[in-house]
Write a protein that holds these residues in place. Structure first.
Motif, PDB file in Angstrom:
ATOM      1  N   ALA A   1       7.278   3.557  -3.242  1.00 46.12           N
ATOM      2  CA  ALA A   1       6.056   2.977  -3.821  1.00 46.12           C
ATOM      3  C   ALA A   1       6.251   1.498  -4.127  1.00 46.12           C
ATOM      4  O   ALA A   1       7.311   1.064  -4.558  1.00 46.12           O
ATOM      5  CB  ALA A   1       5.664   3.725  -5.083  1.00 46.12           C
ATOM      6  N   GLU A   2       5.181   0.757  -3.873  1.00 45.77           N
ATOM      7  CA  GLU A   2       5.158  -0.675  -4.160  1.00 45.77           C
ATOM      8  C   GLU A   2       3.899  -0.976  -4.960  1.00 45.77           C
ATOM      9  O   GLU A   2       2.907  -0.240  -4.863  1.00 45.77           O
ATOM     10  CB  GLU A   2       5.129  -1.469  -2.858  1.00 45.77           C
ATOM     11  N   PRO A   3       3.917  -2.057  -5.735  1.00 45.78           N
ATOM     12  CA  PRO A   3       2.673  -2.446  -6.413  1.00 45.78           C
ATOM     13  C   PRO A   3       1.589  -2.683  -5.356  1.00 45.78           C
ATOM     14  O   PRO A   3       1.877  -3.194  -4.271  1.00 45.78           O
ATOM     15  CB  PRO A   3       3.049  -3.748  -7.120  1.00 45.78           C
ATOM     16  N   TYR A   4       0.382  -2.300  -5.658  1.00 42.71           N
ATOM     17  CA  TYR A   4      -0.726  -2.447  -4.715  1.00 42.71           C
ATOM     18  C   TYR A   4      -1.950  -2.882  -5.511  1.00 42.71           C
ATOM     19  O   TYR A   4      -2.281  -2.266  -6.521  1.00 42.71           O
ATOM     20  CB  TYR A   4      -0.996  -1.108  -4.005  1.00 42.71           C
ATOM     21  N   PRO A   5      -2.623  -3.943  -5.071  1.00 37.17           N
ATOM     22  CA  PRO A   5      -3.807  -4.388  -5.817  1.00 37.17           C
ATOM     23  C   PRO A   5      -4.901  -3.322  -5.802  1.00 37.17           C
ATOM     24  O   PRO A   5      -5.045  -2.587  -4.825  1.00 37.17           O
ATOM     25  CB  PRO A   5      -4.268  -5.635  -5.066  1.00 37.17           C
TER      26      PRO A   5
ATOM     27  N   LEU B   1      -5.473  -6.312   3.146  1.00 37.15           N
ATOM     28  CA  LEU B   1      -5.132  -4.938   2.796  1.00 37.15           C
ATOM     29  C   LEU B   1      -5.647  -3.957   3.850  1.00 37.15           C
ATOM     30  O   LEU B   1      -6.750  -4.142   4.372  1.00 37.15           O
ATOM     31  CB  LEU B   1      -5.729  -4.575   1.438  1.00 37.15           C
ATOM     32  N   PRO B   2      -4.911  -2.890   4.120  1.00 36.39           N
ATOM     33  CA  PRO B   2      -5.397  -1.886   5.064  1.00 36.39           C
ATOM     34  C   PRO B   2      -6.493  -1.003   4.474  1.00 36.39           C
ATOM     35  O   PRO B   2      -7.272  -0.394   5.205  1.00 36.39           O
ATOM     36  CB  PRO B   2      -4.148  -1.058   5.377  1.00 36.39           C
ATOM     37  N   ALA B   3      -6.533  -0.933   3.151  1.00 36.59           N
ATOM     38  CA  ALA B   3      -7.507  -0.078   2.471  1.00 36.59           C
ATOM     39  C   ALA B   3      -7.726  -0.595   1.061  1.00 36.59           C
ATOM     40  O   ALA B   3      -6.899  -1.328   0.519  1.00 36.59           O
ATOM     41  CB  ALA B   3      -7.011   1.365   2.416  1.00 36.59           C
ATOM     42  N   LEU B   4      -8.840  -0.203   0.503  1.00 41.33           N
ATOM     43  CA  LEU B   4      -9.163  -0.555  -0.876  1.00 41.33           C
ATOM     44  C   LEU B   4      -8.770   0.621  -1.765  1.00 41.33           C
ATOM     45  O   LEU B   4      -9.185   1.762  -1.515  1.00 41.33           O
ATOM     46  CB  LEU B   4     -10.661  -0.827  -0.990  1.00 41.33           C
ATOM     47  N   LEU B   5      -7.958   0.340  -2.759  1.00 43.16           N
ATOM     48  CA  LEU B   5      -7.586   1.343  -3.754  1.00 43.16           C
ATOM     49  C   LEU B   5      -8.500   1.138  -4.950  1.00 43.16           C
ATOM     50  O   LEU B   5      -8.546   0.049  -5.520  1.00 43.16           O
ATOM     51  CB  LEU B   5      -6.113   1.181  -4.161  1.00 43.16           C
ATOM     52  N   VAL B   6      -9.256   2.175  -5.287  1.00 45.23           N
ATOM     53  CA  VAL B   6     -10.236   2.104  -6.366  1.00 45.23           C
ATOM     54  C   VAL B   6      -9.818   3.073  -7.460  1.00 45.23           C
ATOM     55  O   VAL B   6      -9.476   4.231  -7.179  1.00 45.23           O
ATOM     56  CB  VAL B   6     -11.653   2.469  -5.862  1.00 45.23           C
ATOM     57  N   VAL B   7      -9.848   2.587  -8.692  1.00 45.40           N
ATOM     58  CA  VAL B   7      -9.542   3.439  -9.848  1.00 45.40           C
ATOM     59  C   VAL B   7     -10.795   3.601 -10.694  1.00 45.40           C
ATOM     60  O   VAL B   7     -11.717   2.779 -10.625  1.00 45.40           O
ATOM     61  CB  VAL B   7      -8.381   2.861 -10.706  1.00 45.40           C
ATOM     62  N   ASP B   8     -10.821   4.669 -11.482  1.00 48.66           N
ATOM     63  CA  ASP B   8     -11.940   4.885 -12.397  1.00 48.66           C
ATOM     64  C   ASP B   8     -11.696   4.079 -13.677  1.00 48.66           C
ATOM     65  O   ASP B   8     -10.662   3.409 -13.799  1.00 48.66           O
ATOM     66  CB  ASP B   8     -12.163   6.376 -12.657  1.00 48.66           C
ATOM     67  N   PRO B   9     -12.614   4.107 -14.638  1.00 43.05           N
ATOM     68  CA  PRO B   9     -12.417   3.338 -15.874  1.00 43.05           C
ATOM     69  C   PRO B   9     -11.145   3.695 -16.646  1.00 43.05           C
ATOM     70  O   PRO B   9     -10.649   2.882 -17.430  1.00 43.05           O
ATOM     71  CB  PRO B   9     -13.674   3.650 -16.691  1.00 43.05           C
ATOM     72  N   ASP B  10     -10.585   4.882 -16.408  1.00 43.07           N
ATOM     73  CA  ASP B  10      -9.328   5.277 -17.057  1.00 43.07           C
ATOM     74  C   ASP B  10      -8.107   4.900 -16.217  1.00 43.07           C
ATOM     75  O   ASP B  10      -7.001   5.355 -16.497  1.00 43.07           O
ATOM     76  CB  ASP B  10      -9.313   6.784 -17.320  1.00 43.07           C
TER      77      ASP B  10
ATOM     78  N   LEU C   1      -2.824   4.710   3.195  1.00 45.71           N
ATOM     79  CA  LEU C   1      -1.947   4.666   2.034  1.00 45.71           C
ATOM     80  C   LEU C   1      -2.201   5.862   1.142  1.00 45.71           C
ATOM     81  O   LEU C   1      -3.243   6.501   1.230  1.00 45.71           O
ATOM     82  CB  LEU C   1      -2.099   3.359   1.238  1.00 45.71           C
ATOM     83  N   VAL C   2      -1.191   6.152   0.329  1.00 47.01           N
ATOM     84  CA  VAL C   2      -1.329   7.179  -0.701  1.00 47.01           C
ATOM     85  C   VAL C   2      -0.952   6.553  -2.034  1.00 47.01           C
ATOM     86  O   VAL C   2      -0.073   5.699  -2.102  1.00 47.01           O
ATOM     87  CB  VAL C   2      -0.462   8.439  -0.438  1.00 47.01           C
ATOM     88  N   ALA C   3      -1.654   6.966  -3.070  1.00 47.94           N
ATOM     89  CA  ALA C   3      -1.356   6.486  -4.416  1.00 47.94           C
ATOM     90  C   ALA C   3      -0.261   7.361  -5.009  1.00 47.94           C
ATOM     91  O   ALA C   3      -0.258   8.573  -4.822  1.00 47.94           O
ATOM     92  CB  ALA C   3      -2.609   6.537  -5.288  1.00 47.94           C
ATOM     93  N   VAL C   4       0.667   6.733  -5.715  1.00 45.46           N
ATOM     94  CA  VAL C   4       1.731   7.467  -6.390  1.00 45.46           C
ATOM     95  C   VAL C   4       1.404   7.470  -7.874  1.00 45.46           C
ATOM     96  O   VAL C   4       1.230   6.415  -8.491  1.00 45.46           O
ATOM     97  CB  VAL C   4       3.116   6.820  -6.134  1.00 45.46           C
ATOM     98  N   VAL C   5       1.286   8.676  -8.421  1.00 45.36           N
ATOM     99  CA  VAL C   5       0.891   8.848  -9.816  1.00 45.36           C
ATOM    100  C   VAL C   5       2.032   9.535 -10.556  1.00 45.36           C
ATOM    101  O   VAL C   5       2.555  10.555 -10.101  1.00 45.36           O
ATOM    102  CB  VAL C   5      -0.405   9.685  -9.920  1.00 45.36           C
ATOM    103  N   GLU C   6       2.416   8.965 -11.689  1.00 46.61           N
ATOM    104  CA  GLU C   6       3.500   9.530 -12.506  1.00 46.61           C
ATOM    105  C   GLU C   6       2.950   9.974 -13.851  1.00 46.61           C
ATOM    106  O   GLU C   6       2.001   9.383 -14.365  1.00 46.61           O
ATOM    107  CB  GLU C   6       4.596   8.483 -12.745  1.00 46.61           C
TER     108      GLU C   6
END
Length: 152
Positions: free
Chosen positions: A7-11, A31-40, A122-127
């Motif tokens: 995993a690397e930091p991703y905007p 970027l190859p894709a847009l990573l979108v997060v919710d308000p949390d 890409l895949v998001a890595v969640v811990e």
């Protein structure tokens, strides 16, 4: 090698951010894709750039490739106007599945299969941190390919 190690930091952008800002982020960082997060700040969507480009193409041009080929670039001046006032959530194409996410211990093959199945680069890595989950970064297809076939 695990997802945590790859995993690397991703905007990323939030669903509430301006669509124009998201488009600029995608373009400026190539970027190859847009990573979108919710308000949390939980992964909400991972959208390949090609799908976002498709959101800016008029429906009639998508339906008729010959018509699209005959159009010139003068209509491009209207693209920023189409995004003006939209949030990222309003701009995104309809979603039919959750964004591809993995835990920190996910294997290379698990991530590769997930990317292939969901057609995302890409895949998001969640811990887990205490009682909540936190975005730790992302693994891109390029990073996975580097691990699968070697290279620098």
């Amino acid at each position: 090698m695990s997802a945590h190690e790859l995993a690397e930091p991703y905007p990323y952008v939030s669903t509430d951010d301006a669509a124009t800002d998201a488009a600029l982020l995608l373009a400026e960082h190539k970027l190859p894709a847009l990573l979108v997060v919710d308000p949390d700040e939980q992964p909400y969507a991972i959208v390949p750039g090609s799908q976002l480009v498709g959101q800016l193409v008029p429906e009639f041009a998508l339906a008729d490739p010959h018509l699209a080929a005959s159009m010139d670039d003068r209509d491009l001046d209207e693209v920023p106007d189409e995004l003006a006032g939209l949030t990222v959530a309003e701009w995104l194409p309809p979603r039919s599945f959750r964004p591809p996410t993995v835990g920190p211990d996910a294997s290379v093959m698990h991530m590769a299969a997930l990317m292939a199945r969901t057609h995302t680069p890409l895949v998001a890595v969640v811990e887990r941190v205490g009682d909540r989950s936190q975005l730790a970064g992302a693994v891109t297809a390029a990073r996975l390919m580097q691990r699968l076939v070697g290279g620098s």
